[in-house]
Every structure is written in structure tokens, then in C-alpha cells.
Scaffold this motif. Structure first.
Motif, PDB file in Angstrom:
ATOM      1  N   ALA A  78       0.612  -1.245   0.176  1.00 28.41           N
ATOM      2  CA  ALA A  78      -0.124  -0.012   0.006  1.00 28.41           C
ATOM      3  C   ALA A  78       1.081   1.351   0.037  1.00 28.41           C
ATOM      4  CB  ALA A  78      -0.930  -0.031   1.189  1.00 28.41           C
ATOM      5  N   ARG A  79       1.941   1.263   0.748  1.00 24.09           N
ATOM      6  CA  ARG A  79       2.852   2.411   1.017  1.00 24.09           C
ATOM      7  C   ARG A  79       3.549   2.660  -0.560  1.00 24.09           C
ATOM      8  NH1 ARG A  79       7.928   2.782   1.189  1.00 24.09           N
ATOM      9  NH2 ARG A  79       8.472   0.683   1.919  1.00 24.09           N
ATOM     10  N   LEU A  80       3.836   1.503  -1.218  1.00 24.96           N
ATOM     11  CA  LEU A  80       4.682   1.775  -2.454  1.00 24.96           C
ATOM     12  C   LEU A  80       3.707   2.113  -3.476  1.00 24.96           C
ATOM     13  CD1 LEU A  80       6.879  -1.413  -2.400  1.00 24.96           C
ATOM     14  CD2 LEU A  80       7.870   0.868  -2.597  1.00 24.96           C
ATOM     15  N   ARG A  81       2.383   1.747  -3.507  1.00 22.83           N
ATOM     16  CA  ARG A  81       1.489   2.007  -4.617  1.00 22.83           C
ATOM     17  C   ARG A  81       1.055   3.516  -4.331  1.00 22.83           C
ATOM     18  NH1 ARG A  81      -2.440  -3.345  -4.681  1.00 22.83           N
ATOM     19  NH2 ARG A  81      -1.224  -4.405  -6.362  1.00 22.83           N
ATOM     20  N   SER A  82       1.014   3.986  -2.885  1.00 27.16           N
ATOM     21  CA  SER A  82       0.969   5.456  -2.691  1.00 27.16           C
ATOM     22  C   SER A  82       2.085   6.571  -3.196  1.00 27.16           C
ATOM     23  CB  SER A  82       0.775   5.636  -1.227  1.00 27.16           C
ATOM     24  OG  SER A  82       0.508   6.954  -1.110  1.00 27.16           O
ATOM     25  N   GLY A 100       5.150  -4.085 -13.052  1.00 27.90           N
ATOM     26  CA  GLY A 100       6.113  -4.580 -12.038  1.00 27.90           C
ATOM     27  C   GLY A 100       5.615  -4.903 -11.258  1.00 27.90           C
ATOM     28  N   ALA A 101       6.313  -5.381  -9.973  1.00 29.88           N
ATOM     29  CA  ALA A 101       5.998  -6.095  -8.781  1.00 29.88           C
ATOM     30  C   ALA A 101       4.840  -5.170  -7.796  1.00 29.88           C
ATOM     31  CB  ALA A 101       7.080  -6.467  -7.823  1.00 29.88           C
ATOM     32  N   VAL A 102       5.184  -3.772  -8.072  1.00 33.62           N
ATOM     33  CA  VAL A 102       4.064  -2.927  -7.185  1.00 33.62           C
ATOM     34  C   VAL A 102       2.827  -2.940  -7.799  1.00 33.62           C
ATOM     35  CG1 VAL A 102       3.639  -0.694  -6.518  1.00 33.62           C
ATOM     36  CG2 VAL A 102       6.124  -1.492  -6.535  1.00 33.62           C
ATOM     37  N   LEU A 103       2.539  -3.085  -9.066  1.00 32.30           N
ATOM     38  CA  LEU A 103       1.593  -3.393  -9.618  1.00 32.30           C
ATOM     39  C   LEU A 103       0.890  -5.004  -9.609  1.00 32.30           C
ATOM     40  CD1 LEU A 103      -0.943  -2.630 -11.414  1.00 32.30           C
ATOM     41  CD2 LEU A 103       0.544  -3.268 -13.571  1.00 32.30           C
ATOM     42  N   GLU A 104       1.851  -5.723  -9.830  1.00 29.94           N
ATOM     43  CA  GLU A 104       1.189  -7.136  -9.583  1.00 29.94           C
ATOM     44  C   GLU A 104       0.931  -7.651  -8.384  1.00 29.94           C
ATOM     45  OE1 GLU A 104       0.642  -8.830 -12.197  1.00 29.94           O
ATOM     46  OE2 GLU A 104       1.467  -7.523 -13.740  1.00 29.94           O
ATOM     47  N   GLY A 105       1.487  -6.805  -7.220  1.00 29.50           N
ATOM     48  CA  GLY A 105       1.102  -7.304  -5.785  1.00 29.50           C
ATOM     49  C   GLY A 105       1.962  -7.968  -5.028  1.00 29.50           C
ATOM     50  N   ALA A 107       5.363  -6.772  -4.671  1.00 27.38           N
ATOM     51  CA  ALA A 107       6.410  -5.933  -4.144  1.00 27.38           C
ATOM     52  C   ALA A 107       6.595  -6.208  -2.753  1.00 27.38           C
ATOM     53  CB  ALA A 107       6.011  -4.500  -4.424  1.00 27.38           C
ATOM     54  N   ASP A 108       7.795  -6.017  -2.103  1.00 27.78           N
ATOM     55  CA  ASP A 108       8.355  -6.101  -0.692  1.00 27.78           C
ATOM     56  C   ASP A 108       9.109  -4.959  -0.545  1.00 27.78           C
ATOM     57  OD1 ASP A 108      10.693  -6.584  -1.578  1.00 27.78           O
ATOM     58  OD2 ASP A 108      10.661  -8.922  -1.519  1.00 27.78           O
ATOM     59  N   GLU A 109       9.795  -4.783   0.721  1.00 34.83           N
ATOM     60  CA  GLU A 109      10.717  -3.721   1.193  1.00 34.83           C
ATOM     61  C   GLU A 109      11.919  -3.452   0.335  1.00 34.83           C
ATOM     62  OE1 GLU A 109      12.726  -4.295   4.851  1.00 34.83           O
ATOM     63  OE2 GLU A 109      12.293  -6.554   4.494  1.00 34.83           O
ATOM     64  N   HIS A 110      12.415  -4.428  -0.637  1.00 39.69           N
ATOM     65  CA  HIS A 110      13.372  -4.274  -1.398  1.00 39.69           C
ATOM     66  C   HIS A 110      12.740  -3.792  -2.822  1.00 39.69           C
ATOM     67  CE1 HIS A 110      15.798  -6.656   1.474  1.00 39.69           C
ATOM     68  NE2 HIS A 110      14.611  -7.547   1.602  1.00 39.69           N
ATOM     69  N   SER A 111      11.595  -3.512  -3.165  1.00 39.84           N
ATOM     70  CA  SER A 111      11.045  -3.598  -4.495  1.00 39.84           C
ATOM     71  C   SER A 111      11.438  -1.927  -4.885  1.00 39.84           C
ATOM     72  CB  SER A 111       9.920  -3.693  -4.781  1.00 39.84           C
ATOM     73  OG  SER A 111       9.534  -5.245  -4.534  1.00 39.84           O
ATOM     74  N   ALA A 112      11.785  -1.749  -6.057  1.00 37.36           N
ATOM     75  CA  ALA A 112      11.656  -0.457  -6.619  1.00 37.36           C
ATOM     76  C   ALA A 112      10.160  -0.293  -7.163  1.00 37.36           C
ATOM     77  CB  ALA A 112      12.634  -0.411  -7.938  1.00 37.36           C
ATOM     78  N   ILE A 113       9.993   0.994  -7.375  1.00 39.88           N
ATOM     79  CA  ILE A 113       8.835   1.498  -8.087  1.00 39.88           C
ATOM     80  C   ILE A 113       9.101   1.629  -9.663  1.00 39.88           C
ATOM     81  CG2 ILE A 113       7.087   3.383  -8.568  1.00 39.88           C
ATOM     82  CD1 ILE A 113       7.478   3.575  -5.359  1.00 39.88           C
ATOM     83  N   CYS A 114       8.438   0.848 -10.556  1.00 40.49           N
ATOM     84  CA  CYS A 114       8.820   0.855 -12.144  1.00 40.49           C
ATOM     85  C   CYS A 114       7.957   1.301 -12.830  1.00 40.49           C
ATOM     86  CB  CYS A 114       9.234  -0.597 -12.421  1.00 40.49           C
ATOM     87  SG  CYS A 114      10.305  -1.528 -11.609  1.00 40.49           S
ATOM     88  N   LEU A 115       8.122   2.243 -13.505  1.00 43.39           N
ATOM     89  CA  LEU A 115       7.274   3.228 -14.526  1.00 43.39           C
ATOM     90  C   LEU A 115       7.789   3.180 -15.886  1.00 43.39           C
ATOM     91  CD1 LEU A 115       6.726   6.555 -12.267  1.00 43.39           C
ATOM     92  CD2 LEU A 115       5.520   4.591 -12.376  1.00 43.39           C
ATOM     93  N   VAL A 196      -4.228   2.571 -10.722  1.00 41.37           N
ATOM     94  CA  VAL A 196      -3.702   2.604  -9.338  1.00 41.37           C
ATOM     95  C   VAL A 196      -4.392   2.921  -8.300  1.00 41.37           C
ATOM     96  CG1 VAL A 196      -1.431   2.940  -8.157  1.00 41.37           C
ATOM     97  CG2 VAL A 196      -1.198   2.804 -10.712  1.00 41.37           C
ATOM     98  N   SER A 197      -5.006   4.317  -8.630  1.00 43.17           N
ATOM     99  CA  SER A 197      -5.840   4.693  -7.503  1.00 43.17           C
ATOM    100  C   SER A 197      -7.117   3.681  -7.124  1.00 43.17           C
ATOM    101  CB  SER A 197      -6.487   6.149  -7.867  1.00 43.17           C
ATOM    102  OG  SER A 197      -5.417   6.943  -8.092  1.00 43.17           O
ATOM    103  N   GLN A 198      -7.462   3.054  -8.262  1.00 42.41           N
ATOM    104  CA  GLN A 198      -8.562   1.963  -7.932  1.00 42.41           C
ATOM    105  C   GLN A 198      -8.174   0.828  -7.052  1.00 42.41           C
ATOM    106  OE1 GLN A 198     -11.680   2.947  -8.456  1.00 42.41           O
ATOM    107  NE2 GLN A 198     -12.321   1.055  -9.251  1.00 42.41           N
ATOM    108  N   LEU A 199      -6.886   0.363  -7.263  1.00 42.73           N
ATOM    109  CA  LEU A 199      -6.277  -0.772  -6.364  1.00 42.73           C
ATOM    110  C   LEU A 199      -5.982  -0.124  -4.995  1.00 42.73           C
ATOM    111  CD1 LEU A 199      -3.243  -1.811  -8.837  1.00 42.73           C
ATOM    112  CD2 LEU A 199      -5.241  -2.902  -8.660  1.00 42.73           C
TER     113      LEU A 199
END
Length: 206
Positions: A78-82, A100-105, A107-115, A196-199
């Protein structure tokens, strides 16, 4: 005899997938192939053993997170998606898409936000970062457009707060065709800021 050999074969793939998922979740490994090789070695399999596919690793990773990290991973996601939404607002003129992982669900503390961003020149992205005095690293990234076509595109990495933002810059017409996902080998899922807002905050009717 044939069936039992096949069963052992499937069991070894499963064990390697589970160990690779643990390495990814606990140690922050991001290279699935390297995680498979390390997992195989730890379990005593040879490097030329039949390794699980990336999709099998992804499935085992989801299971690991569900079993061992359910509460913490949900909060981190939730923090990463925000944070992803903030980054997407910053890049709004470049039609950003989360991947990537933030979209797919997963993601963890090591994940980058990929755009994915869309501009005819990477200088447009660099100028936006320069305006805010944001330091970045520029490199190029190999992208699989389809089963037979690869290309290399500019990519930038920078830090926003505690988060790593990783952007790949596509030509403007790159919005029409998503590249292949390294895990599913199908066109990559991309999400607009509205998606992403919907997620983050699904409507009651969703």
C-alpha cells in the motif's frame, strides 16, 4: 517407473521454486535466474538441473508472502502504491504507467517502483529531474517487444524519500504496444494513475 521419474522431476522443480522465492522475499534478490541457480545449489542440484520457469517462481513467491509476510507485505505494498501515485503525478505529462511488482502485488521492502514513461527524447525526463535537483543514474535496458524483437531503451533510477524509482523511457508511440513480461512472456500489464488509485481504494461496486 516413468511416472515416478516424472514425479521426482516435478518435485525438484517445486523445491527449487520454493527456495528461490524465499531468497527473493528474504534477501531481496531481483534476478529470477540468479535466484534459481542459487536455490538449486543450496539444495544440492547441479547447475544444469531442470529449473522452474519464472511463472513458477512468481507463484511460489505469492504463496510465501501469503504464508509468512501477509500483514507486513500488505502494508508495504500500500505504501509503495501510494508513492507510485506521487511519482506518476510528477511525470503526468509523460503518460506514466506503473508496471512490475508494485502493480502485480508481489512487491516488498526491497522493490523499486517501476514506471514506463513516453517521450520522444530522454532529455525531457532529465529536464524534469534537473528542475527539482533530483540526482539520477542513467543506463539502458534491454526490452523484448515481442517473441523475435529486442530493443534497448534509456532507463533512469533515482530516489524519492525511502523509495527507489526506476523509469524506462519509451517513444511516444510505445504506449500502443506493451513489451513482453519477463515472467509471463506475455504483454506486460501497465496501469494508469487512475487504475492504481482503484487498486488502493476500490469503489464499493468493484
Amino acid at each position: 517407473m516413468h511416472h515416478s521419474a516424472r514425479g521426482r522431476h516435478g518435485d525438484s522443480r517445486r523445491r527449487i521454486a520454493v527456495e528461490a522465492a524465499r531468497l527473493i522475499a528474504d534477501q531481496g534478490m531481483r534476478d529470477y535466474h540468479a535466484a534459481k541457480l542459487k536455490a538449486a545449489s543450496r539444495l544440492g542440484f547441479s547447475p544444469d538441473a531442470d529449473l522452474p520457469r519464472n511463472a513458477e517462481i512468481e507463484s511460489a513467491l505469492r504463496e510465501h508472502q501469503r504464508l509468512f509476510q501477509a500483514q507486513t507485505q500488505t502494508a508495504i505494498l500500500a505504501r509503495l502504491r501510494s508513492a507510485a501515485q506521487e511519482a506518476m503525478r510528477f511525470f503526468h505529462q509523460l503518460e506514466p504507467r506503473l508496471v512490475g511488482a508494485v502493480l502485480e502485488g508481489t512487491a516488498d521492502e526491497h522493490s523499486a517502483i517501476c514506471l514506463h514513461l513516453f517521450a520522444d527524447d530522454v532529455a525531457t525526463v532529465i529536464a524534469l529531474l534537473a528542475e527539482r535537483g533530483i540526482p539520477y543514474q542513467l543506463h539502458d535496458r534491454r526490452i523484448r517487444l515481442d517473441a523475435v524483437t529486442d530493443t534497448r531503451l534509456p532507463a533512469l533510477e533515482f530516489t524519492a524519500g525511502t523509495n527507489t524509482i526506476d523509469v524506462t523511457v519509451f517513444p511516444r508511440d510505445g504506449l500502443r504496444q506493451a513489451p513482453l513480461d519477463r515472467i509471463t512472456e506475455r504483454p506486460m500489464r501497465r496501469a494508469s494513475i487512475d487504475a492504481v488509485s482503484q487498486l488502493q481504494d476500490p469503489s464499493p461496486d468493484a
